[in-house]
Design a protein around this motif. Sequence first.
Motif, PDB file in Angstrom:
ATOM      1  N   ASP A  21     -25.043  -5.971 -34.115  1.00 52.98           N
ATOM      2  CA  ASP A  21     -24.219  -5.443 -33.023  1.00 52.98           C
ATOM      3  C   ASP A  21     -22.799  -5.135 -33.497  1.00 52.98           C
ATOM      4  N   GLU A  25     -20.957  -1.456 -33.773  1.00 51.49           N
ATOM      5  CA  GLU A  25     -19.648  -1.182 -33.178  1.00 51.49           C
ATOM      6  C   GLU A  25     -18.689  -0.600 -34.210  1.00 51.49           C
ATOM      7  N   GLN A  28     -19.609   2.964 -34.853  1.00 51.85           N
ATOM      8  CA  GLN A  28     -19.163   3.852 -33.773  1.00 51.85           C
ATOM      9  C   GLN A  28     -17.665   4.129 -33.867  1.00 51.85           C
TER      10      GLN A  28
END
Length: 78
Positions: A21, A25, A28
């Motif tokens: 995760d 992130e 992104q």
Amino acid sequence: MSTAELKKKLINQIHEINDDDILKEIYQILKSGKQDKIYKLTDEQISTVQEAQEQIKRGEFLSDDDAEQEIDKWLGEK
């Protein structure tokens, strides 16, 4: 700290991360930094944003809690 040093530190930090995760992130964030898009708003969109800003100044908005209560109430009526 130079750009080269900062890049090395970031790469080392990323190598130590095992959480998918967090890595997603980071990806992104890095991906969005490469986009140098300038969004052009239509006159209607600008007007809508300006009206929303005025509503906020006048206190015409719901808090997060109030919005949640409105949603729960609406869902309960169905």
